[in-house]
Write a protein that holds these residues in place. Structure first.
Motif, PDB file in Angstrom:
ATOM      1  N   MET A   1      47.830  47.990  36.417  1.00  0.00           N
ATOM      2  CA  MET A   1      46.790  47.630  35.458  1.00  0.00           C
ATOM      3  C   MET A   1      47.344  47.518  34.041  1.00  0.00           C
ATOM      4  O   MET A   1      46.808  46.810  33.209  1.00  0.00           O
ATOM      5  N   ALA A   2      48.430  48.240  33.768  1.00  0.00           N
ATOM      6  CA  ALA A   2      48.977  48.249  32.412  1.00  0.00           C
ATOM      7  C   ALA A   2      49.485  46.877  31.978  1.00  0.00           C
ATOM      8  O   ALA A   2      49.548  46.579  30.787  1.00  0.00           O
ATOM      9  N   ILE A   3      49.849  46.013  32.948  1.00  0.00           N
ATOM     10  CA  ILE A   3      50.386  44.707  32.594  1.00  0.00           C
ATOM     11  C   ILE A   3      49.286  43.671  32.395  1.00  0.00           C
ATOM     12  O   ILE A   3      49.566  42.560  31.945  1.00  0.00           O
ATOM     13  N   LEU A   4      48.059  44.011  32.707  1.00  0.00           N
ATOM     14  CA  LEU A   4      46.955  43.075  32.552  1.00  0.00           C
ATOM     15  C   LEU A   4      46.431  43.089  31.123  1.00  0.00           C
ATOM     16  O   LEU A   4      46.523  44.096  30.423  1.00  0.00           O
TER      17      LEU A   4
ATOM     18  N   LEU B   1      40.718  42.533  31.009  1.00  0.00           N
ATOM     19  CA  LEU B   1      40.635  42.690  32.447  1.00  0.00           C
ATOM     20  C   LEU B   1      40.613  44.152  32.876  1.00  0.00           C
ATOM     21  O   LEU B   1      40.547  44.442  34.057  1.00  0.00           O
ATOM     22  N   ASP B   2      40.685  45.069  31.932  1.00  0.00           N
ATOM     23  CA  ASP B   2      40.582  46.481  32.259  1.00  0.00           C
ATOM     24  C   ASP B   2      39.184  46.749  32.815  1.00  0.00           C
ATOM     25  O   ASP B   2      38.178  46.421  32.168  1.00  0.00           O
ATOM     26  N   PRO B   3      39.072  47.305  34.040  1.00  0.00           N
ATOM     27  CA  PRO B   3      37.768  47.501  34.672  1.00  0.00           C
ATOM     28  C   PRO B   3      36.768  48.267  33.809  1.00  0.00           C
ATOM     29  O   PRO B   3      35.597  47.889  33.730  1.00  0.00           O
ATOM     30  N   SER B   4      37.210  49.340  33.165  1.00  0.00           N
ATOM     31  CA  SER B   4      36.311  50.127  32.320  1.00  0.00           C
ATOM     32  C   SER B   4      35.777  49.284  31.175  1.00  0.00           C
ATOM     33  O   SER B   4      34.576  49.295  30.861  1.00  0.00           O
TER      34      SER B   4
ATOM     35  N   PHE C   1      44.960  37.499  40.831  1.00  0.00           N
ATOM     36  CA  PHE C   1      45.424  38.539  39.902  1.00  0.00           C
ATOM     37  C   PHE C   1      44.309  39.497  39.486  1.00  0.00           C
ATOM     38  O   PHE C   1      44.559  40.489  38.794  1.00  0.00           O
ATOM     39  N   LEU C   2      43.092  39.233  39.888  1.00  0.00           N
ATOM     40  CA  LEU C   2      41.956  40.042  39.447  1.00  0.00           C
ATOM     41  C   LEU C   2      41.983  41.437  40.085  1.00  0.00           C
ATOM     42  O   LEU C   2      42.373  41.587  41.247  1.00  0.00           O
ATOM     43  N   PRO C   3      41.550  42.452  39.348  1.00  0.00           N
ATOM     44  CA  PRO C   3      41.683  43.852  39.809  1.00  0.00           C
ATOM     45  C   PRO C   3      40.523  44.316  40.683  1.00  0.00           C
ATOM     46  O   PRO C   3      39.754  45.204  40.306  1.00  0.00           O
ATOM     47  N   GLY C   4      40.389  43.721  41.862  1.00  0.00           N
ATOM     48  CA  GLY C   4      39.250  44.037  42.722  1.00  0.00           C
ATOM     49  C   GLY C   4      39.139  45.490  43.113  1.00  0.00           C
ATOM     50  O   GLY C   4      38.070  46.107  42.983  1.00  0.00           O
ATOM     51  N   ASP C   5      40.234  46.082  43.596  1.00  0.00           N
ATOM     52  CA  ASP C   5      40.194  47.475  44.058  1.00  0.00           C
ATOM     53  C   ASP C   5      39.814  48.430  42.937  1.00  0.00           C
ATOM     54  O   ASP C   5      38.905  49.254  43.087  1.00  0.00           O
TER      55      ASP C   5
END
Length: 212
Positions: free
Chosen positions: A1-4, A8-11, A40-44
């Protein structure tokens, strides 16, 4: 997540979209499950954090209803991805000048989905990038649409419910909350290893039989 990127951070996504948060989460799941550009989306992580926010009350929605809506989005995305692969895939792989997308690749994929399609459709849900690509390849390989639909629905429900509930019940534990990324990487490794077992056994059998 740090590279996104930060947006795009979920929070940040959930907190910044306010009353539209549920719709935004559904849209992201749809894109990741059905559109190749959404790989590339952070689904999980998004599901996990969303479950945590529901538990905390930051996201005010009934948990069962929330899971149902997310499942619909994930399932719809998979069906769209299948349709895209079904319609566009064969033409792309039959191009005579293709260097990487060769016709034999689609033939191998078809044989693979004929044999392992049910398990693949379910397990692919739990592996980032793979869940995006597998649905398109299932369509391009002409996997039986009825079988695909059933197992896509099952896999989508298991994935959405498991990760969201994990966030709901475990996300408030400090260690889990502070190490979400590491936990998901470990989970992905486990899923990949488990899903590789049938292929490895098949290769071993072929070697013992003396076949190439």
């Amino acid at each position: 997540m740090a590279i996104l990127p930060g947006w795009l951070d979920p929070s940040h996504l959930i907190q910044s979209t306010g009353s539209w948060a549920v719709v935004v989460v559904m849209a992201i799941l749809f894109a990741e499950c059905g559109l190749l550009i959404g790989f590339f989306l952070p689904g999980d992580t998004l599901l996990f954090i969303a479950g945590l926010f529901v538990a905390e009350g930051s996201l005010r929605i009934n948990l069962v209803l929330f899971i149902a809506l997310l499942w619909v989005a994930a399932f719809a995305g998979n069906m769209v991805g299948y349709a895209i692969g079904y319609k566009v895939g064969p033409a792309v792989f039959r191009r005579p000048d293709a260097k990487f997308l060769k016709p034999e690749y689609i033939e191998r994929s078809q044989a693979f989905f004929d044999r392992y399609g049910k398990v693949t459709v379910v397990l692919a849900r739990f592996v980032p990038v793979v869940r995006t690509v597998a649905t398109v390849m299932a369509g391009a390989s002409r996997m039986n649409v009825r079988i695909y639909t059933v197992y896509s629905a099952i896999g989508g429900l298991l994935w959405v419910a498991a990760v969201t509930l994990a966030g709901y019940f475990l996300g408030q534990i400090d260690f889990v909350k502070n190490n979400v990324d590491v936990i998901f990487v470990a989970a992905v490794v486990i899923v990949v290893l488990v899903s590789a077992v049938p292929a490895l056994l098949h290769m071993a059998q072929r070697r013992r039989a003396g076949r190439p």
